[in-house]
Motif scaffolding. Structure first.
Motif, PDB file in Angstrom:
ATOM      1  N   ALA A 308      36.250   1.186  20.858  1.00 43.26           N
ATOM      2  CA  ALA A 308      36.390   2.438  20.952  1.00 43.26           C
ATOM      3  C   ALA A 308      37.411   2.570  21.119  1.00 43.26           C
ATOM      4  O   ALA A 308      38.065   4.034  20.241  1.00 43.26           O
ATOM      5  N   TRP A 309      37.725   2.365  22.285  1.00 41.42           N
ATOM      6  CA  TRP A 309      38.922   2.749  23.020  1.00 41.42           C
ATOM      7  C   TRP A 309      39.968   2.496  22.356  1.00 41.42           C
ATOM      8  O   TRP A 309      40.712   3.414  22.508  1.00 41.42           O
ATOM      9  N   ARG A 310      40.263   1.419  22.243  1.00 45.34           N
ATOM     10  CA  ARG A 310      41.456   1.010  21.306  1.00 45.34           C
ATOM     11  C   ARG A 310      41.668   2.178  20.284  1.00 45.34           C
ATOM     12  O   ARG A 310      42.694   2.215  20.066  1.00 45.34           O
ATOM     13  N   ALA A 311      40.560   2.072  19.169  1.00 41.87           N
ATOM     14  CA  ALA A 311      40.857   3.262  17.885  1.00 41.87           C
ATOM     15  C   ALA A 311      40.922   4.662  18.645  1.00 41.87           C
ATOM     16  O   ALA A 311      41.718   4.945  17.526  1.00 41.87           O
ATOM     17  N   TYR A 312      40.583   4.994  19.440  1.00 40.14           N
ATOM     18  CA  TYR A 312      40.770   6.072  20.203  1.00 40.14           C
ATOM     19  C   TYR A 312      42.279   6.205  20.523  1.00 40.14           C
ATOM     20  O   TYR A 312      43.376   7.407  20.002  1.00 40.14           O
ATOM     21  N   ALA A 313      43.181   5.801  21.462  1.00 36.69           N
ATOM     22  CA  ALA A 313      44.721   6.040  21.764  1.00 36.69           C
ATOM     23  C   ALA A 313      45.453   5.595  21.129  1.00 36.69           C
ATOM     24  O   ALA A 313      46.094   5.990  20.778  1.00 36.69           O
TER      25      ALA A 313
END
Length: 326
Positions: A308-313
């Motif tokens: 999720a964090w990689r997708a958000y960033a």
């Protein structure tokens, strides 16, 4: 002070197959190290038949902010042509805790679960073209096939599910139409002809029997995450020369086939290894090509958090998504 909203299509535009599986490699490594991850989860049954509600939360030091996933699981949704899991993911700024993103949690769940299996397959399966069998034809199975086809050498996929058996190829997800997919005649037929086998089901009874496995088979499960769910029989567990999981201490509490094999005296607790040992190069996975190995995925909050964090960033950096001032 906006919040970035990411739909299914926007998440897929932000991260590709390699990003998904690499995030799961990293999640498994962090989970095994322990000190860099903090997490918690809760779940309970609802009043719907077989319904469950859950909340997972995790943060990886220096790599993510706090990530929450909240949702429901309804196994009977397959009969309604609906996803089994419906969820929402929120990501929070590492320093202030402010909500900075809201993501389609159903997509994150499907990608990270399938990505975790592909991470294990990349570590344990042959690095040359071979046949991959998939039990199940729902969302998780479809994501697994897509990621495997993109990243690993596969000759063909054999797929079987009760609905697929009854309805034929028309029941396959349209995303698989151009891939080398064949419908197996039965679970036994699939197992006997496959070198890597993925159980993408929520079955409480075995869909893979040890007697069906050839030498050198890699068996992967994603639905045996509770004591009452066993996608493989005890003979399959006994046949495995090596047993790996995402996190052994969790598997020894909740993975049905692991608990069954330990109770039967066919598996010692200390013989359950984290897949991180193979990813780090500390363990060869198998001593020779004839050995059968098994990997069980329970699902960890840090897997959701990393993806999720990689997708958000990536989405924020590339102008993907909808910004909303809440």
């Amino acid at each position: 002070m906006d919040v970035l909203i990411l739909s299914d299509a926007q998440i897929r535009a932000a991260v590709g197959a390699a990003d998904v599986v690499d995030s799961q490699d990293r999640a498994f490594l962090l989970a095994a190290e322990g000190d860099g991850v903090r997490s918690a989860h809760t779940h309970y049954t609802t009043f719907a038949p077989d319904g469950m509600a859950f909340v997972h939360s995790a943060v990886a030091a220096g790599e993510t902010g706090v990530v929450f996933k909240a949702g429901t699981q309804h196994p009977r949704n397959a009969e309604r042509d609906l996803p089994t899991v419906h969820a929402t993911v929120t990501v929070h700024d590492p320093d202030s805790g402010r909500t900075v993103g809201v993501l389609n949690g159903t997509t994150i769940t499907a990608l990270r679960t399938a990505g975790g299996l592909v991470s294990a397959a990349r570590a344990l399966s042959p690095d040359r073209p071979h046949t991959v069998g998939v039990l199940g034809a729902g969302a998780q199975a479809t994501e697994f096939v897509g990621l495997m086809h993109a990243l690993l050498p596969v000759d063909r996929f054999l797929i079987w599910s009760p609905r697929l058996h009854a309805l034929g190829r028309a029941h396959l997800d349209a995303r698989l139409a151009d891939l080398p997919v064949e419908v197996a005649a039965s679970p036994r037929d699939l197992c006997e002809r496959s070198r890597t086998i993925a159980a993408c089901t929520l079955s409480r009874t075995p869909v893979i029997e040890g007697a069906w496995l050839g030498a050198g088979t890699t068996v992967l499960t994603m639905g045996s995450y509770a004591p009452d769910r066993c996608e493989i029989d005890v003979a399959c567990s006994a046949r495995a020369a090596r047993t790996f999981t995402d996190l052994p201490e969790q598997a020894l509490r909740s993975t049905g086939p692991v608990l069954e094999a330990v109770r039967a005296g066919m598996l010692k607790e200390e013989a359950v290894h984290p897949i991180a040992e193979v990813l780090r190069g500390d363990h060869p996975g198998r001593a020779d090509e004839a050995e059968t190995v098994v990997f069980h995925s329970n699902g960890l909050g840090v897997q959701d958090a990393l993806l999720a964090w990689r997708a958000y960033a990536a989405a924020r950096s590339n102008g993907i998504g909808t910004r909303v001032d809440l």
